[in-house]
Scaffold this motif. Structure first.
Motif, PDB file in Angstrom:
ATOM      1  N   GLY A  74      14.389   5.089  -5.010  1.00 22.05           N
ATOM      2  CA  GLY A  74      14.733   6.282  -4.239  1.00 22.05           C
ATOM      3  C   GLY A  74      15.767   7.127  -4.962  1.00 22.05           C
ATOM      4  N   ASP A  77      19.325   6.782  -3.424  1.00 23.06           N
ATOM      5  CA  ASP A  77      19.834   5.418  -3.256  1.00 23.06           C
ATOM      6  C   ASP A  77      21.338   5.397  -3.511  1.00 23.06           C
ATOM      7  OD1 ASP A  77      20.483   2.681  -3.456  1.00 23.06           O
ATOM      8  OD2 ASP A  77      18.506   2.190  -4.252  1.00 23.06           O
ATOM      9  N   ILE A 109      11.235   8.239  -5.931  1.00 23.77           N
ATOM     10  CA  ILE A 109      10.842   8.649  -4.585  1.00 23.77           C
ATOM     11  C   ILE A 109      11.894   9.617  -4.040  1.00 23.77           C
ATOM     12  CG2 ILE A 109      10.104   7.838  -2.319  1.00 23.77           C
ATOM     13  CD1 ILE A 109       8.500   6.630  -4.731  1.00 23.77           C
ATOM     14  N   THR A 112      14.972   9.365  -0.810  1.00 29.06           N
ATOM     15  CA  THR A 112      14.854   8.009  -0.283  1.00 29.06           C
ATOM     16  C   THR A 112      16.084   7.209  -0.679  1.00 29.06           C
ATOM     17  OG1 THR A 112      12.449   8.123  -0.454  1.00 29.06           O
ATOM     18  CG2 THR A 112      13.413   5.932  -0.260  1.00 29.06           C
ATOM     19  N   TYR A 115      15.879   1.538   0.455  1.00 27.20           N
ATOM     20  CA  TYR A 115      14.905   0.814   1.277  1.00 27.20           C
ATOM     21  C   TYR A 115      13.510   1.052   0.724  1.00 27.20           C
ATOM     22  CZ  TYR A 115      14.186   5.401   3.464  1.00 27.20           C
ATOM     23  OH  TYR A 115      13.924   6.724   3.682  1.00 27.20           O
ATOM     24  N   ILE A 116      12.572   0.283   1.222  1.00 26.44           N
ATOM     25  CA  ILE A 116      11.175   0.451   0.831  1.00 26.44           C
ATOM     26  C   ILE A 116      10.453   1.121   1.988  1.00 26.44           C
ATOM     27  CG2 ILE A 116       9.037  -0.732   0.190  1.00 26.44           C
ATOM     28  CD1 ILE A 116      10.818  -2.982  -0.935  1.00 26.44           C
ATOM     29  N   SER A 117       9.891   2.276   1.736  1.00 24.27           N
ATOM     30  CA  SER A 117       9.156   2.992   2.776  1.00 24.27           C
ATOM     31  C   SER A 117       7.734   2.453   2.878  1.00 24.27           C
ATOM     32  CB  SER A 117       9.117   4.487   2.461  1.00 24.27           C
ATOM     33  OG  SER A 117       8.285   4.719   1.330  1.00 24.27           O
ATOM     34  N   LEU A 118       7.074   2.784   3.942  1.00 28.97           N
ATOM     35  CA  LEU A 118       5.678   2.380   4.124  1.00 28.97           C
ATOM     36  C   LEU A 118       4.820   2.961   2.995  1.00 28.97           C
ATOM     37  CD1 LEU A 118       3.511   0.934   5.751  1.00 28.97           C
ATOM     38  CD2 LEU A 118       3.325   2.973   7.184  1.00 28.97           C
ATOM     39  N   GLY A 119       5.095   4.212   2.625  1.00 26.80           N
ATOM     40  CA  GLY A 119       4.349   4.847   1.536  1.00 26.80           C
ATOM     41  C   GLY A 119       4.542   4.129   0.209  1.00 26.80           C
ATOM     42  N   MET A 120       5.770   3.663  -0.055  1.00 23.80           N
ATOM     43  CA  MET A 120       6.038   2.910  -1.282  1.00 23.80           C
ATOM     44  C   MET A 120       5.267   1.593  -1.269  1.00 23.80           C
ATOM     45  SD  MET A 120      10.142   3.581  -1.557  1.00 23.80           S
ATOM     46  CE  MET A 120      10.467   2.573  -3.005  1.00 23.80           C
TER      47      MET A 120
END
Length: 134
Positions: A74, A77, A109, A112, A115-120
């Motif tokens: 991200g 971050d 990303i 962002t 964290y890890i997004s759903l898209g990632m």
């Protein structure tokens, strides 16, 4: 949980603390590198930073096997600054130069945090599936 401010001229394993590049989150007043750990003493902080330095993957980059690697990070971050990932990717491309260069992919990303997004996750899943089928 204990938080402690460290002086900018402090050293870890002979390396200036400024090279660890703690970054501040907009909502926090202390560097986040020191906010989320429950250290009991300054000695614990230095031990943690020493271990981070020792296990930094860029130090062992030449020993990595040539296999597919997907890096996602991200741009906002505030726990792990993206500049370290950019440097790792740049060095990794040198090692993979030639026919293996297409095995390495780096995604920055936008907007962002840590964290890890759903898209990632979805992209990583498709990427891994493509590597296994390709």
């Amino acid at each position: 949980m204990h938080s402690m401010v460290i002086h900018e001229d402090s050293m870890v394993d002979g390396i200036p603390l400024s090279q660890f590049a703690p970054k501040q989150c907009a909502s926090e007043s202390l560097p986040t590198l020191f906010l989320y750990h429950g250290w009991d003493s300054a000695k614990d902080q230095y031990k943690e930073l020493y271990l981070i330095r020792v296990f930094d993957p860029i130090r062992k980059i030449a020993d990595l096997p040539h296999r597919p690697i997907l890096l996602q990070h991200g741009t906002s971050d505030c726990i792990v600054p993206i500049d370290g990932q950019r440097k790792f990717y740049k060095e990794l491309r040198k090692v993979y130069e030639g026919k293996s260069i297409n095995l390495v992919e780096f995604q920055e990303i936008p907007r962002t945090n840590h964290y890890i997004s759903l898209g990632m996750f979805e992209y990583a899943y498709k990427w891994i599936k493509g590597q296994l089928n390709g």
